[in-house]
Motif scaffolding. Structure first.
Motif, PDB file in Angstrom:
ATOM      1  N   MET A   1       0.855  -1.173   0.000  1.00 11.69           N
ATOM      2  CA  MET A   1       0.000   0.000   0.000  1.00 11.69           C
ATOM      3  C   MET A   1       0.899   1.234   0.000  1.00 11.69           C
ATOM      4  O   MET A   1       1.976   1.229   0.585  1.00 11.69           O
ATOM      5  N   ARG A   2       0.414   2.308  -0.653  1.00 11.87           N
ATOM      6  CA  ARG A   2       1.168   3.551  -0.652  1.00 11.87           C
ATOM      7  C   ARG A   2       0.217   4.716  -0.425  1.00 11.87           C
ATOM      8  O   ARG A   2      -0.991   4.600  -0.654  1.00 11.87           O
ATOM      9  N   LEU A   3       0.779   5.842   0.005  1.00 12.90           N
ATOM     10  CA  LEU A   3       0.008   7.045   0.283  1.00 12.90           C
ATOM     11  C   LEU A   3       0.370   8.097  -0.752  1.00 12.90           C
ATOM     12  O   LEU A   3       1.546   8.449  -0.901  1.00 12.90           O
ATOM     13  N   VAL A   4      -0.650   8.601  -1.458  1.00 12.83           N
ATOM     14  CA  VAL A   4      -0.446   9.561  -2.530  1.00 12.83           C
ATOM     15  C   VAL A   4      -1.184  10.855  -2.206  1.00 12.83           C
ATOM     16  O   VAL A   4      -2.318  10.838  -1.722  1.00 12.83           O
TER      17      VAL A   4
ATOM     18  N   ALA B   1       4.404   8.120   0.877  1.00  9.30           N
ATOM     19  CA  ALA B   1       4.919   6.937   1.575  1.00  9.30           C
ATOM     20  C   ALA B   1       4.683   5.696   0.723  1.00  9.30           C
ATOM     21  O   ALA B   1       3.603   5.527   0.151  1.00  9.30           O
ATOM     22  N   ARG B   2       5.688   4.852   0.643  1.00  6.29           N
ATOM     23  CA  ARG B   2       5.577   3.595  -0.106  1.00  6.29           C
ATOM     24  C   ARG B   2       5.329   2.400   0.822  1.00  6.29           C
ATOM     25  O   ARG B   2       4.987   1.326   0.366  1.00  6.29           O
ATOM     26  N   GLU B   3       5.522   2.610   2.093  1.00  3.31           N
ATOM     27  CA  GLU B   3       5.262   1.577   3.101  1.00  3.31           C
ATOM     28  C   GLU B   3       4.231   2.135   4.083  1.00  3.31           C
ATOM     29  O   GLU B   3       4.523   3.046   4.851  1.00  3.31           O
ATOM     30  N   VAL B   4       3.015   1.602   4.030  1.00  5.42           N
ATOM     31  CA  VAL B   4       1.931   2.099   4.865  1.00  5.42           C
ATOM     32  C   VAL B   4       1.373   0.962   5.710  1.00  5.42           C
ATOM     33  O   VAL B   4       0.992  -0.083   5.182  1.00  5.42           O
ATOM     34  N   ASP B   5       1.349   1.179   7.014  1.00  4.23           N
ATOM     35  CA  ASP B   5       0.657   0.275   7.925  1.00  4.23           C
ATOM     36  C   ASP B   5      -0.683   0.905   8.263  1.00  4.23           C
ATOM     37  O   ASP B   5      -0.785   2.131   8.407  1.00  4.23           O
ATOM     38  N   VAL B   6      -1.717   0.079   8.409  1.00  5.79           N
ATOM     39  CA  VAL B   6      -3.043   0.566   8.764  1.00  5.79           C
ATOM     40  C   VAL B   6      -3.358   0.125  10.184  1.00  5.79           C
ATOM     41  O   VAL B   6      -3.328  -1.072  10.489  1.00  5.79           O
ATOM     42  N   ALA B   7      -3.628   1.096  11.042  1.00  3.52           N
ATOM     43  CA  ALA B   7      -4.049   0.829  12.418  1.00  3.52           C
ATOM     44  C   ALA B   7      -5.570   0.738  12.391  1.00  3.52           C
ATOM     45  O   ALA B   7      -6.259   1.751  12.443  1.00  3.52           O
ATOM     46  N   ASP B   8      -6.073  -0.490  12.270  1.00  4.09           N
ATOM     47  CA  ASP B   8      -7.514  -0.660  12.092  1.00  4.09           C
ATOM     48  C   ASP B   8      -8.189  -1.389  13.249  1.00  4.09           C
ATOM     49  O   ASP B   8      -9.375  -1.668  13.197  1.00  4.09           O
TER      50      ASP B   8
ATOM     51  N   LEU C   1      -5.048   6.388  -0.197  1.00  5.07           N
ATOM     52  CA  LEU C   1      -4.330   5.145   0.097  1.00  5.07           C
ATOM     53  C   LEU C   1      -4.542   4.216  -1.078  1.00  5.07           C
ATOM     54  O   LEU C   1      -5.697   3.869  -1.388  1.00  5.07           O
ATOM     55  N   GLU C   2      -3.467   3.838  -1.761  1.00  3.88           N
ATOM     56  CA  GLU C   2      -3.560   2.982  -2.937  1.00  3.88           C
ATOM     57  C   GLU C   2      -2.940   1.620  -2.658  1.00  3.88           C
ATOM     58  O   GLU C   2      -1.885   1.545  -2.054  1.00  3.88           O
ATOM     59  N   SER C   3      -3.595   0.572  -3.134  1.00  6.49           N
ATOM     60  CA  SER C   3      -3.021  -0.771  -3.052  1.00  6.49           C
ATOM     61  C   SER C   3      -1.930  -0.895  -4.087  1.00  6.49           C
ATOM     62  O   SER C   3      -2.024  -0.333  -5.191  1.00  6.49           O
ATOM     63  N   ASP C   4      -0.895  -1.663  -3.765  1.00  6.60           N
ATOM     64  CA  ASP C   4       0.194  -1.885  -4.720  1.00  6.60           C
ATOM     65  C   ASP C   4      -0.227  -2.822  -5.822  1.00  6.60           C
ATOM     66  O   ASP C   4      -1.048  -3.625  -5.766  1.00  6.60           O
TER      67      ASP C   4
END
Length: 123
Positions: free
Chosen positions: A1-4, A22-29, A120-123
């Motif tokens: 996942m990345r943040l654009v 960001a090219r490395e995104v963690d989601v706190a869900d 937030l985009e999926s790779d």
């Protein structure tokens, strides 16, 4: 996942439109991952983001207790940036309405302005 980040209009901050924050995104869900956030970490990579996702927009708090490095925090409602703030280790607290909050290394959100879109985009 990345943040654009997508600017509101043609903007000299970005060459050719959107930019990857960001090219490395963690989601706190989960409640546990949201409560822990970045606490107790000594650092994060330069192209890292922690995204807090919520089902609705309402006032959301961030604190820096047990966070050992400065971060940029971005509050977002329906994909649109509402607020950006640099938070400092141990002593910062901030609140803003959001359905998404993104925490980035300090300086990573320097190109982001209120009104821009964050995706937030999926790779």
């Amino acid at each position: 996942m990345r943040l654009v980040c997508e600017p509101v209009a043609d903007d000299s901050r970005f060459d050719g439109g959107a930019t990857v924050l960001a090219r490395e995104v963690d989601v706190a869900d989960s409640i546990v991952s949201q409560a822990r956030g970045l606490m107790f970490r000594r650092s994060v990579p330069d192209d890292y983001a922690l995204a807090f996702t919520f089902g609705s927009a309402k006032p959301r708090d961030l604190h820096m207790l047990f966070v050992f490095f400065p971060i940029d925090a971005v509050w977002v409602v329906d994909g649109v940036v509402q607020r950006i703030e640099r938070l400092h280790p141990w002593r910062s607290f901030a609140r803003e309405r959001a359905d998404l909050i993104v925490e980035l290394p300090a300086g990573a959100a320097d190109v982001v302005d209120p009104g821009d879109r964050l995706v937030l985009e999926s790779d």
